[in-house]
Design an enzyme around this catalytic site. Structure first.
Site, PDB file in Angstrom:
ATOM      1  NE  ARG A  87      10.071  80.615  47.727  1.00  0.00           N
ATOM      2  CZ  ARG A  87      10.235  81.182  46.844  1.00  0.00           C
ATOM      3  NH1 ARG A  87      10.257  80.819  45.394  1.00  0.00           N
ATOM      4  NH2 ARG A  87      10.490  82.467  46.782  1.00  0.00           N
ATOM      5  CD  GLU A 128      10.395  90.060  37.883  1.00  0.00           C
ATOM      6  OE1 GLU A 128       9.923  89.175  38.287  1.00  0.00           O
ATOM      7  OE2 GLU A 128       9.430  90.973  37.249  1.00  0.00           O
ATOM      8  CE  LYS A 143      12.797  89.025  43.307  1.00  0.00           C
ATOM      9  NZ  LYS A 143      13.541  88.987  41.945  1.00  0.00           N
TER      10      LYS A 143
HETATM   11  P1  ATP Z   1      10.623  86.265  45.142  1.00  0.00           P
HETATM   12  O1  ATP Z   1       9.295  85.282  45.078  1.00  0.00           O
HETATM   13  O2  ATP Z   1      11.216  86.351  46.724  1.00  0.00           O
HETATM   14  O3  ATP Z   1      10.294  87.583  44.709  1.00  0.00           O
HETATM   15  P2  ATP Z   1      11.228  85.308  42.726  1.00  0.00           P
HETATM   16  O4  ATP Z   1      11.459  83.803  42.612  1.00  0.00           O
HETATM   17  O5  ATP Z   1      10.274  86.060  42.111  1.00  0.00           O
HETATM   18  O6  ATP Z   1      11.601  85.863  44.442  1.00  0.00           O
HETATM   19  P3  ATP Z   1      13.507  85.861  41.229  1.00  0.00           P
HETATM   20  O7  ATP Z   1      14.343  86.937  40.867  1.00  0.00           O
HETATM   21  O8  ATP Z   1      12.518  85.250  39.993  1.00  0.00           O
HETATM   22  O9  ATP Z   1      12.737  85.890  42.557  1.00  0.00           O
HETATM   23  O10 ATP Z   1      14.506  84.675  41.466  1.00  0.00           O
HETATM   24  C1  ATP Z   1      15.502  84.510  40.792  1.00  0.00           C
HETATM   25  C2  ATP Z   1      15.949  82.557  41.174  1.00  0.00           C
HETATM   26  O11 ATP Z   1      16.204  82.410  42.343  1.00  0.00           O
HETATM   27  C3  ATP Z   1      15.068  81.900  40.419  1.00  0.00           C
HETATM   28  O12 ATP Z   1      15.444  80.665  39.821  1.00  0.00           O
HETATM   29  C4  ATP Z   1      14.230  81.347  41.800  1.00  0.00           C
HETATM   30  O13 ATP Z   1      13.493  80.311  41.518  1.00  0.00           O
HETATM   31  C5  ATP Z   1      15.231  81.648  42.881  1.00  0.00           C
HETATM   32  N1  ATP Z   1      14.725  81.619  44.231  1.00  0.00           N
HETATM   33  C6  ATP Z   1      14.116  82.772  44.550  1.00  0.00           C
HETATM   34  N2  ATP Z   1      13.627  82.720  45.912  1.00  0.00           N
HETATM   35  C7  ATP Z   1      14.236  81.505  46.434  1.00  0.00           C
HETATM   36  C8  ATP Z   1      14.373  80.852  47.404  1.00  0.00           C
HETATM   37  N3  ATP Z   1      13.549  81.388  48.646  1.00  0.00           N
HETATM   38  N4  ATP Z   1      14.993  79.852  47.860  1.00  0.00           N
HETATM   39  C9  ATP Z   1      15.752  79.340  46.617  1.00  0.00           C
HETATM   40  N5  ATP Z   1      15.651  79.938  45.463  1.00  0.00           N
HETATM   41  C10 ATP Z   1      15.096  80.947  45.513  1.00  0.00           C
HETATM   42 MG    MG Z   2      10.199  85.740  40.043  1.00  0.00          MG
END
Ligand code: ATP
Ligand code: MG
Length: 579
Positions: free
Chosen positions: A280, A54, A290
């Site tokens: 994760r 995102e 984020k």
């Molecule tokens: P955050 O919670 O840090 O804001 P998010 O999951 O909302 O992260 P996205 O941009 O939606 O961020 O993530 C893109 C991809 O990266 C998704 O498939 C998510 O599952 C993966 N991802 C995000 N954070 C992690 C992490 N700490 N370890 C592994 N994969 C991750």
């Molecule tokens: Mg997300």
């Protein structure tokens, strides 16, 4: 000895009946699923993954795990991986983030080729599918407020209540939904919801919201849309449109999988993707969400998204990490189904391993103390040959100047040393790396008693090739010739947070209250050996005895700035020994 958290044992023998384990395939449970699917002839033998960020912030090291996994599985299985921006929320998303994400994925060494997609490209199709759900009696327009929806949803122990609007006729729903799209209603006044099961034990299935009214311009669709799909609705259907065979996401989405499947089963898509969840990455001494990283940037706790203390890819890059080290790290941590926190020392271990082979050694004195060698001829300069990297003899040698006035580290001298101090002290001898043995004869102080200079003598026979070259002394120090030295600013970093788990707020303190006040120390007027003055941002060196350093983009002609990537001390190896 190798640190890894992967302990699943499965049969990975080759398809052709021999008992060879295919060494090119990743070792993780998702690869096992893929191998089984390929064997069963699923998806016409295709493997197609996607990385779906995102664009509401910069990528962090956790995303690197997901990128390595998605692109890595595609590569290993001769498949494809898309980069797809999940841009369904115009209020938090920006073009700056889209650009930074593309830069970061490329820098990590992955290529989406022509497959760059945006969920917003599918808004029309997603809308069509929503109309279909309404016509099929599977979606309705609901006028409850956000709080009412929450209250009606119930809890884990109590079933939810039907919305009073859930029995609207198909015609009324179509008319209202079209009105939502046309901008006839204010924001927050109505949503479109799926009609699933208000009594489901899974809260995600209790008539989730599909669309909400948002009168905000979108970075790609402008003001074309006044309603936006929710992530849970857009994500599976985007996977379906792209015919993603293995939709890989993190564990917190496991509870959303029934909803994922419900959408796939209830719209007319030919292709039915599947979701798989993995643990994760969490890293000690830092935060990863984020939202929190954004707060650090916006509230000025760090200098920006690419501050070298940040766990963002851009911060880690500026800090001097290599993509090879990050990919190695992602390999070593493995892919599991249990959330855990990885010690940041493992990441540091990976960069040391990489740079030990690659980085040229240079001598750099961070806190200079001047030495005058009284018996060395005033105007003499000798160019001494020194190896660039003892790990790789093919990297050759260079010449460095030796002269009567040199600098050593302040920390390498003690006037009144404890027993185990093997560096310089009054009356003691040390070897200067690649040069001579010197002896401290006199300590010079200023009026306030501060040591400002040492007077020494050298033994001319102790140079490499000299008659006493083999003479042993306990300490070897790095040094630079004072008149040739190149000044530089050096930035040393420590963990951004004091506690190992700054996310833990049981003590009632917010993560911003746990920042390490000493995470950055700036040392100006370090003295480096000549030859480094022409270095460009991104060039990496090992400063002997001090660690690995990279030229920072703040560098200007005549004003070098270095970041310490990592110190030499290998805490990970120590931890391994203790364990
Ligand atoms: P955050 O919670 O840090 O804001 P998010 O999951 O909302 O992260 P996205 O941009 O939606 O961020 O993530 C893109 C991809 O990266 C998704 O498939 C998510 O599952 C993966 N991802 C995000 N954070 C992690 C992490 N700490 N370890 C592994 N994969 C991750
Ligand atoms: Mg997300």
């Amino acid at each position: 000895m190798e640190p890894t958290q992967n302990s699943i044992s499965v049969d990975r023998r080759g398809e052709d009946g021999n008992n060879q384990i295919n060494p090119d395939l990743p070792v993780n449970f998702i690869q096992d699923i893929i191998s089984a699917d390929l064997k069963a002839g699923k998806n016409d033998g295709r493997v197609h993954t996607r990385f779906p960020p995102e664009p509401n912030g910069y990528l962090h090291i956790g995303h690197a795990k997901s990128i390595c996994l998605n692109f890595g599985l595609a590569q290993a299985n001769r498949g494809l991986c898309n980069l797809r921006f999940d841009d369904t929320n115009p209020s938090k998303e920006e073009v700056e983030f889209v650009d930074s994400i593309k830069t970061d994925v490329r820098w990590l060494g992955f290529d989406w080729e022509e497959r760059l997609y945006y969920a917003s490209d599918y808004f029309e199709q997603l809308y069509e599918w929503a109309l279909q759900l309404i016509k099929d009696g599977k979606a309705y327009v609901c006028d409850l407020t956000a709080e009412e929806i929450r209250a009606y949803r119930g809890t884990l122990t109590e079933p939810g209540k039907e919305s009073p609007y859930s029995n609207r006729s198909v015609e009324e729903n179509l008319e209202l939904f079209e009105g939502m799209r046309a901008g006839e209603f204010p924001e927050g006044s109505r949503v479109l919801r799926a009609r699933i099961d208000m009594a489901s034990p899974n809260l995600n299935m209790r008539d989730p919201v599909l669309y909400r009214i948002l009168k905000e311009p979108h970075h790609r669709t402008g003001d074309k849309w006044l309603i936006y799909p929710m992530y849970d609705y857009a994500h599976p259907l985007s996977d379906a449109i792209e015919a993603i065979t293995h939709s890989i996401c993190t564990l917190e989405f496991a509870d959303h999988r029934p909803l994922y499947d419900w959408f796939i089963d209830n719209v007319n898509t030919e292709f039915k993707p599947h979701q798989y969840e993995f643990a994760r990455l969490n890293l000690s001494y830092t935060v990863m969400s984020k939202r929190k990283l954004r707060a650090l940037v916006e509230q000025g706790y760090v200098k920006g998204w690419d501050d070298p203390r940040m766990p963002t890819i851009s911060g880690i890059r500026r800090r001097g990490y290599t993509p090879e080290a990050i990919r190695d790290f992602c390999d070593r941590i493995g892919v599991g189904k249990q959330d855990s926190t990885v010690d940041i020392a493992l990441l540091e271990y990976c960069i040391r391993e990489d740079l030990n082979r690659r980085a040229s050694r240079v001598m750099a004195v961070l806190k200079p103390l001047k030495i005058v060698i009284d018996n060395y001829p005033e105007d003499q300069v000798e160019w001494l040959e020194i190896e660039n990297n003892p790990e790789t003899p093919e990297s050759g040698t260079r010449q460095i100047p030796f002269a009567r006035e040199i600098y050593i580290e302040q920390d390498d001298f003690m006037e009144d040393p404890p027993r185990k101090f093997f560096r310089l002290a009054p009356g003691r001898e040390v070897r200067l790396k690649g040069a001579y043995i010197i002896k401290c004869e006199e300590v010079i102080k200023n009026e306030t008693g501060e040591i400002i200079e040492l007077r020494c003598t050298y033994d001319p026979d102790t140079k490499s090739g000299g008659p006493a070259a083999g003479r042993k002394v306990k300490g070897t120090l790095h040094w630079v010739s004072a008149s040739h030295a190149v000044p530089a600013e050096v930035r040393l970093y420590d963990h951004l947070f004091v506690p190992e788990n700054p996310d833990n707020d049981e003590d009632g303190r917010d993560f911003t209250q746990k920042l390490n006040p000493n995470s950055l120390s700036v040392i100006s007027n370090c003295m480096l050996e000549p030859g480094v003055e022409a270095s460009l941002p991104g060039e990496r060196f090992q400063f002997l005895r001090q660690g690995y350093f990279v030229v920072d983009p703040d560098t200007r002609p005549g004003a070098l700035v270095f970041n310490r990537i990592v110190a030499l001390r290998d805490t990970w190896a120590k931890i391994q020994k203790k364990g």
